[in-house]
Design a protein around this motif. Structure first.
Motif: not given
Length: 111
Positions: A98-107
């Motif tokens: 979820s933190a990665l998604r907040r950083a703009g990273i598509r998971t």
């Protein structure tokens, strides 16, 4: 998210990395991979910023120490231990993603 990632963060081709390893890979891209494209380095910087912010919100107060050590390209047990502490402060792998998604990273679809 419908998948539970006990194996870690999917990094493609069926491979997984622990959140701590993912954090250190991002630091490598920011501080050591001088030939990486500017878009890659910016994405990695965004990841670091979000991870440190999320870890601090979870009680991790050694982010400045860890970032300084990573910026010096230090590879030691201390760096690894701090990376584990930082990512554990965020929560489980799902919280990390979820933190990665907040950083703009598509998971989605990485597996």
């Amino acid at each position: 998210m419908t998948h539970h990632h006990d194996l870690g963060v999917p990094v493609g081709d069926g491979e997984y990395a622990s959140p701590a390893k993912f954090l250190l890979m991002s630091a490598f891209l920011v501080y050591e991979a001088k030939k990486a494209g500017s878009d890659v380095r910016l994405a990695a910087r965004n990841i670091l910023d979000e991870i440190f912010e999320s870890a601090k919100a979870g009680g991790f107060m050694k982010g400045e120490i860890l970032e300084t050590l990573m910026s010096r390209c230090e590879k030691s047990q201390r760096v690894w231990t701090l990376a584990v502490e930082a990512t554990e402060a965020i929560g489980d792998t799902e919280a990390f993603m979820s933190a990665l998604r907040r950083a703009g990273i598509r998971t989605e679809g990485v597996e």
